[in-house]
Structure formats: structure tokens, C-alpha cells
Design a protein around this motif. Structure first.
Motif, PDB file in Angstrom:
ATOM      1  N   ARG A   1     -33.415 -74.864 -64.956  1.00 17.12           N
ATOM      2  CA  ARG A   1     -34.477 -75.735 -64.463  1.00 17.12           C
ATOM      3  C   ARG A   1     -35.645 -75.664 -65.423  1.00 17.12           C
ATOM      4  O   ARG A   1     -36.019 -74.581 -65.878  1.00 17.12           O
ATOM      5  CB  ARG A   1     -34.911 -75.295 -63.064  1.00 17.12           C
ATOM      6  CG  ARG A   1     -35.934 -76.234 -62.450  1.00 17.12           C
ATOM      7  CD  ARG A   1     -36.088 -75.992 -60.980  1.00 17.12           C
ATOM      8  NE  ARG A   1     -37.268 -76.715 -60.501  1.00 17.12           N
ATOM      9  CZ  ARG A   1     -37.914 -76.409 -59.413  1.00 17.12           C
ATOM     10  NH1 ARG A   1     -37.515 -75.401 -58.657  1.00 17.12           N
ATOM     11  NH2 ARG A   1     -38.972 -77.102 -59.059  1.00 17.12           N
TER      12      ARG A   1
ATOM     13  N   GLY B   1     -38.712 -81.610 -58.297  1.00 12.03           N
ATOM     14  CA  GLY B   1     -37.671 -80.779 -58.920  1.00 12.03           C
ATOM     15  C   GLY B   1     -37.043 -79.834 -57.913  1.00 12.03           C
ATOM     16  O   GLY B   1     -35.827 -79.609 -57.924  1.00 12.03           O
TER      17      GLY B   1
ATOM     18  N   ALA C   1     -33.136 -79.477 -56.790  1.00 11.21           N
ATOM     19  CA  ALA C   1     -32.473 -78.171 -56.855  1.00 11.21           C
ATOM     20  C   ALA C   1     -31.871 -77.811 -55.498  1.00 11.21           C
ATOM     21  O   ALA C   1     -30.717 -77.366 -55.418  1.00 11.21           O
ATOM     22  CB  ALA C   1     -33.462 -77.109 -57.319  1.00 11.21           C
TER      23      ALA C   1
ATOM     24  N   VAL D   1     -31.969 -79.241 -63.948  1.00 11.60           N
ATOM     25  CA  VAL D   1     -33.011 -80.110 -63.396  1.00 11.60           C
ATOM     26  C   VAL D   1     -34.245 -80.018 -64.281  1.00 11.60           C
ATOM     27  O   VAL D   1     -34.718 -78.919 -64.584  1.00 11.60           O
ATOM     28  CB  VAL D   1     -33.362 -79.707 -61.942  1.00 11.60           C
ATOM     29  CG1 VAL D   1     -34.562 -80.491 -61.431  1.00 11.60           C
ATOM     30  CG2 VAL D   1     -32.155 -79.917 -61.028  1.00 11.60           C
TER      31      VAL D   1
ATOM     32  N   LEU E   1     -27.015 -74.703 -59.870  1.00 11.51           N
ATOM     33  CA  LEU E   1     -28.239 -74.978 -60.624  1.00 11.51           C
ATOM     34  C   LEU E   1     -28.207 -74.046 -61.828  1.00 11.51           C
ATOM     35  O   LEU E   1     -28.506 -72.865 -61.722  1.00 11.51           O
ATOM     36  CB  LEU E   1     -29.488 -74.731 -59.768  1.00 11.51           C
ATOM     37  CG  LEU E   1     -30.823 -74.922 -60.484  1.00 11.51           C
ATOM     38  CD1 LEU E   1     -31.012 -76.370 -60.930  1.00 11.51           C
ATOM     39  CD2 LEU E   1     -31.975 -74.482 -59.586  1.00 11.51           C
TER      40      LEU E   1
END
Length: 184
Positions: free
Chosen positions: A48, A31, A35, A16, A45
Motif C-alpha cells: 500500500r 485507500g 484495502a 493499493v 493486500l
């Protein structure tokens, strides 16, 4: 109409990226929304990030994930509007091998009920690059939720038939991705 098939669910490795000149990880609600949604759905995930709305910072991070053998999907939020600092589409488009033309069209269609004609100002887009699906969504939690619930949740679920994106993504060791069903 899409439906769940008898296939097994295959969790995907998803990164992400938030594009923002003003957010930090502590204030990045968009974000975090992505997630949370992807993990609730059973996906991983894998990374990030958060970058300024700068074409080259965006390209650098997305390129790194496209080249990473473990990343299968990149979900991006922010920078898809019309202000001078909204650079996500022009940063990402040159990196794509194939454009998923219907993604932006469908996103605007499903957003119409929520935000009316303002949906015209969304430059949401998606495409494939090196076996990675890259999706660019607007920078609000509501837009991220709409994109996930109305489009991405089903298209990233290996059980969705007759077709979904999973067979087109980078395979992971020990996981065989089943091709789409033929239409009858």
C-alpha cells in the motif's frame, strides 16, 4: 449475466495506491476502503502506498509494482477529476500496454444512480501492463466502494463466468489460472 462457476477461488496479490496532496495513511479513508474490501473478499493486500498528485511520483510507484513479479493488480484512488492537480489518468495511460476501455464507461454508468450527472466528471480508467491490471478510481470512499462492488469484485474473482480478469494476470508459483469459458 455473470455468474459463479465451479472453478476454485484464487486469491490475487493486490497493491493499493492513494494519490493525494493532503492525505496521510491515518486520514486515507479511500485507500483504507479498498484495502478492507479486497481483504474481505479473500485477496492479499501485498503493498500500500500514498503519493502526491505528481505525474512522476505516480508513474514511479506504479512502474515499480508493474515490474514486481508478485503484484497482479494495482488499485488506485484519487487524482481522476478535473482540477489542475488531478494527474492520475495522464500519469498512468502511457504505462498501459492495453486499455480496458469499458472500465471507465461502466464505472460512470453504475455511478449515475448514486451521483447523477456528476459522474461525467470522473476520469476513471483501467488497463493491463506486464500482466498487471491497473485500475484508477476517484478519491472518495463511496467511489471506491462502487467500483469494487459493481465491477472489480466480480472481475477479480476467478469463479466469475463466463469471463474475468484472472487468466490475464501474472501467474503466481503453484497457482494455475483457468482460461475463460467459451460462450455458447
Amino acid at each position: 449475466m455473470a455468474h459463479l462457476t465451479q472453478r476454485l477461488f484464487q486469491p490475487l496479490n493486490i497493491a493499493v495506491l492513494t494519490i493525494s496532496d493532503t492525505r496521510s495513511f491515518d486520514t486515507d479513508t479511500s485507500g483504507q476502503t479498498l484495502a478492507d474490501l479486497l481483504q474481505t473478499a479473500g485477496h492479499v493486500l501485498i503493498d500500500r502506498g500514498l503519493v502526491k498528485d505528481d505525474i512522476y511520483q505516480i508513474r514511479a510507484q506504479v512502474s515499480q509494482w508493474i515490474a514486481d513479479p508478485n503484484v497482479q493488480v494495482v488499485l488506485m484512488t484519487g487524482g481522476t477529476g478535473f482540477t489542475p492537480r488531478d494527474n492520475t489518468p495522464q500519469a498512468v495511460a502511457p504505462l498501459l500496454d492495453k486499455h480496458v476501455d469499458g472500465f471507465g464507461e461502466l464505472f460512470r454508468q453504475v455511478s449515475l444512480a448514486e451521483i447523477g450527472m456528476s459522474t461525467l466528471q470522473s476520469r476513471a480508467l483501467a488497463g493491463m501492463s506486464n500482466g498487471v491490471l491497473v485500475c484508477c478510481l476517484p478519491g472518495s470512499p463511496g467511489a471506491c466502494r462502487t467500483g469494487w462492488e459493481q465491477i472489480l469484485a466480480g472481475q477479480l474473482d476467478s469463479r466469475t463466468g463466463p469471463c474475468n480478469f484472472t487468466p490475464h494476470l501474472k501467474p503466481q508459483p503453484g497457482i494455475a489460472l483457468e482460461p475463460c469459458e467459451a460462450r455458447s
